[in-house]
Design an enzyme around this catalytic site. Sequence first.
Site, PDB file in Angstrom:
ATOM      1  N   HIS A  14      -8.582  -0.954   3.552  1.00 35.28           N
ATOM      2  CA  HIS A  14      -8.694  -1.911   2.709  1.00 35.28           C
ATOM      3  C   HIS A  14      -9.978  -2.090   1.967  1.00 35.28           C
ATOM      4  O   HIS A  14     -11.097  -2.105   2.140  1.00 35.28           O
ATOM      5  CB  HIS A  14      -8.912  -3.311   3.701  1.00 35.28           C
ATOM      6  CG  HIS A  14      -8.852  -4.845   2.936  1.00 35.28           C
ATOM      7  ND1 HIS A  14      -8.551  -5.970   3.393  1.00 35.28           N
ATOM      8  CD2 HIS A  14      -9.346  -4.957   1.785  1.00 35.28           C
ATOM      9  CE1 HIS A  14      -8.751  -6.870   2.826  1.00 35.28           C
ATOM     10  NE2 HIS A  14      -9.177  -6.327   1.453  1.00 35.28           N
ATOM     11  N   HIS A  16     -10.684  -2.510  -2.510  1.00 29.28           N
ATOM     12  CA  HIS A  16     -10.318  -2.556  -3.655  1.00 29.28           C
ATOM     13  C   HIS A  16     -10.976  -1.332  -4.863  1.00 29.28           C
ATOM     14  O   HIS A  16     -12.170  -1.744  -4.650  1.00 29.28           O
ATOM     15  CB  HIS A  16     -10.603  -3.978  -4.234  1.00 29.28           C
ATOM     16  CG  HIS A  16     -10.018  -4.964  -3.282  1.00 29.28           C
ATOM     17  ND1 HIS A  16      -8.689  -5.681  -3.865  1.00 29.28           N
ATOM     18  CD2 HIS A  16     -10.327  -5.620  -2.334  1.00 29.28           C
ATOM     19  CE1 HIS A  16      -8.351  -6.463  -2.796  1.00 29.28           C
ATOM     20  NE2 HIS A  16      -9.159  -6.280  -1.819  1.00 29.28           N
ATOM     21  N   HIS A 194      -2.866  -9.786   1.349  1.00 33.15           N
ATOM     22  CA  HIS A 194      -3.931 -10.391   1.758  1.00 33.15           C
ATOM     23  C   HIS A 194      -3.259 -11.821   2.444  1.00 33.15           C
ATOM     24  O   HIS A 194      -2.522 -12.402   1.838  1.00 33.15           O
ATOM     25  CB  HIS A 194      -4.895 -10.835   0.765  1.00 33.15           C
ATOM     26  CG  HIS A 194      -5.865  -9.693   0.242  1.00 33.15           C
ATOM     27  ND1 HIS A 194      -5.435  -8.557   0.070  1.00 33.15           N
ATOM     28  CD2 HIS A 194      -7.151  -9.515   0.248  1.00 33.15           C
ATOM     29  CE1 HIS A 194      -6.384  -7.858  -0.499  1.00 33.15           C
ATOM     30  NE2 HIS A 194      -7.665  -8.253  -0.099  1.00 33.15           N
ATOM     31  N   GLU A 197      -7.250 -15.373   4.922  1.00 36.32           N
ATOM     32  CA  GLU A 197      -8.795 -15.091   4.567  1.00 36.32           C
ATOM     33  C   GLU A 197      -9.238 -16.454   4.118  1.00 36.32           C
ATOM     34  O   GLU A 197     -10.224 -16.780   5.072  1.00 36.32           O
ATOM     35  CB  GLU A 197      -8.940 -14.083   3.322  1.00 36.32           C
ATOM     36  CG  GLU A 197     -10.361 -13.994   2.994  1.00 36.32           C
ATOM     37  CD  GLU A 197     -10.469 -13.298   1.540  1.00 36.32           C
ATOM     38  OE1 GLU A 197      -9.475 -13.111   0.706  1.00 36.32           O
ATOM     39  OE2 GLU A 197     -11.683 -12.578   1.458  1.00 36.32           O
ATOM     40  N   ASP A 275     -13.786  -3.695   2.002  1.00 37.24           N
ATOM     41  CA  ASP A 275     -13.410  -4.524   0.778  1.00 37.24           C
ATOM     42  C   ASP A 275     -13.831  -4.298  -0.520  1.00 37.24           C
ATOM     43  O   ASP A 275     -12.941  -3.803  -1.388  1.00 37.24           O
ATOM     44  CB  ASP A 275     -13.572  -6.040   1.311  1.00 37.24           C
ATOM     45  CG  ASP A 275     -12.427  -7.038   0.791  1.00 37.24           C
ATOM     46  OD1 ASP A 275     -11.464  -6.654   0.022  1.00 37.24           O
ATOM     47  OD2 ASP A 275     -12.561  -8.162   1.036  1.00 37.24           O
ATOM     48  N   ASP A 276     -14.947  -4.827  -0.751  1.00 37.82           N
ATOM     49  CA  ASP A 276     -15.471  -4.830  -2.088  1.00 37.82           C
ATOM     50  C   ASP A 276     -16.824  -4.172  -2.103  1.00 37.82           C
ATOM     51  O   ASP A 276     -17.788  -5.095  -1.962  1.00 37.82           O
ATOM     52  CB  ASP A 276     -15.532  -5.959  -2.893  1.00 37.82           C
ATOM     53  CG  ASP A 276     -14.051  -6.408  -3.175  1.00 37.82           C
ATOM     54  OD1 ASP A 276     -13.303  -5.845  -3.850  1.00 37.82           O
ATOM     55  OD2 ASP A 276     -13.685  -7.382  -2.365  1.00 37.82           O
TER      56      ASP A 276
HETATM   57  N1  HPA Z   1      -9.755 -11.457  -1.310  1.00 36.73           N
HETATM   58  C1  HPA Z   1      -8.849 -11.495  -2.379  1.00 36.73           C
HETATM   59  N2  HPA Z   1      -8.649 -10.930  -3.407  1.00 36.73           N
HETATM   60  C2  HPA Z   1      -9.683  -9.730  -3.771  1.00 36.73           C
HETATM   61  C3  HPA Z   1     -10.356  -9.676  -2.635  1.00 36.73           C
HETATM   62  C4  HPA Z   1     -10.533 -10.435  -1.519  1.00 36.73           C
HETATM   63  O1  HPA Z   1     -11.418 -10.154  -0.710  1.00 36.73           O
HETATM   64  N3  HPA Z   1     -11.282  -8.527  -3.162  1.00 36.73           N
HETATM   65  C5  HPA Z   1     -10.660  -8.349  -4.363  1.00 36.73           C
HETATM   66  N4  HPA Z   1      -9.596  -9.013  -4.599  1.00 36.73           N
HETATM   67 ZN    ZN Z   2      -9.228  -7.451  -0.045  1.00 38.22          ZN
END
Ligand code: HPA
Ligand code: ZN
Length: 335
Positions: A14, A16, A194, A197, A275-276
């Site tokens: 996971h 991006h 996703h 969340e 994630d990021d």
């Molecule tokens: N959630 C939704 N969109 C996203 C995320 C995330 O954690 N990171 C980058 N785009």
């Molecule tokens: Zn994500």
Amino acid sequence: MKNFIENLPKAELHLHIEGTFEPALMFKIAKRNHIKIPYKSVKEIEDAYKFDCLQDFLDIYYQGASVLINEHDFYDLTYSYLEKCAIQNVRHTEIMFDPQTHTERGVAFETVINGISKACEDAKDKLGVSSLLIMSYLRHLSEKDAFKTLKQSLPFKDKITAVGLDSSEKGNPPSKFKNVFEASVKAGYIPLAHAGEEGNADYVWEALDLLKIKRIDHGNNALQDPQLIKEIIKRDIALTICPLSNTALQVVSDLKDHPLKKMMALGLKVTINSDDPAYFGGQVNQNYIEIQKALNLSKQDLYELAKNSFQYALLDDKTKQIYLDELETYYEKYN
Ligand code: HPA
Ligand code: ZN
């Protein structure tokens, strides 16, 4: 433990690519493309990385991505992330990219995919890190727009394994994308999304039943519904958990309250991911290190998590087994 984690063979599922954009690289690329950004220094960019919910983060994230124009920008971004993988013993990674963030600004789909995929090929040869690509649709845009993206992707189908669904979750349920997911599967892509969340358990149900997803990105709110937990286990679907993302976006208020251990105890298959990483304070190893400390995870737990990362990767069984054997050898030696 830190040493054990750093050398543990693992996969990241996971991630991006636009979320790996470190301020120093952003500054460099903005300069070479003569793009004005509202920051005078790397420090100012770092200071701007403050948010307490998904939408605030996304606003900054899309702005950062707007300096990416040329193929070599996408190449540099991706290669820089893959170098970090090599250092962390991430043996395999499944990279999400958001074509619409770029095509909306007039950057060609071809520019994005070629830059990213060339970096992946070079990293396989030079760094020994394998990867595959997940094309994510932005859920705040229309299904029609996603269809346009699907069509643009078809000439490059051999470079893309799966489709995903990201961006602002609340108010943009999976059902909005039912038709484009159906068409994506027909085109040969594996469906992922996703879900859960910020959205509730019903969004996870929709992602499973309407989008037919094979893996859930995040999925924290699946815990709201015991029936859903049972169903996820029955379908043998993994959750890609992102601890530092969860605290940065206040999905979880403190790592000590993170439900990861509870999920494992319930029999859910979970993995650890960043994630990021440029935005949420740590690469994948930092996520392992901090969640280990917060929840007092054992070496056996960490082994389980790394094992899931290979087991639930979108790889063929033979390749998975090679990585699983490598992990097994490591664990037997160092546990
Ligand atoms: N959630 C939704 N969109 C996203 C995320 C995330 O954690 N990171 C980058 N785009
Ligand atoms: Zn994500």
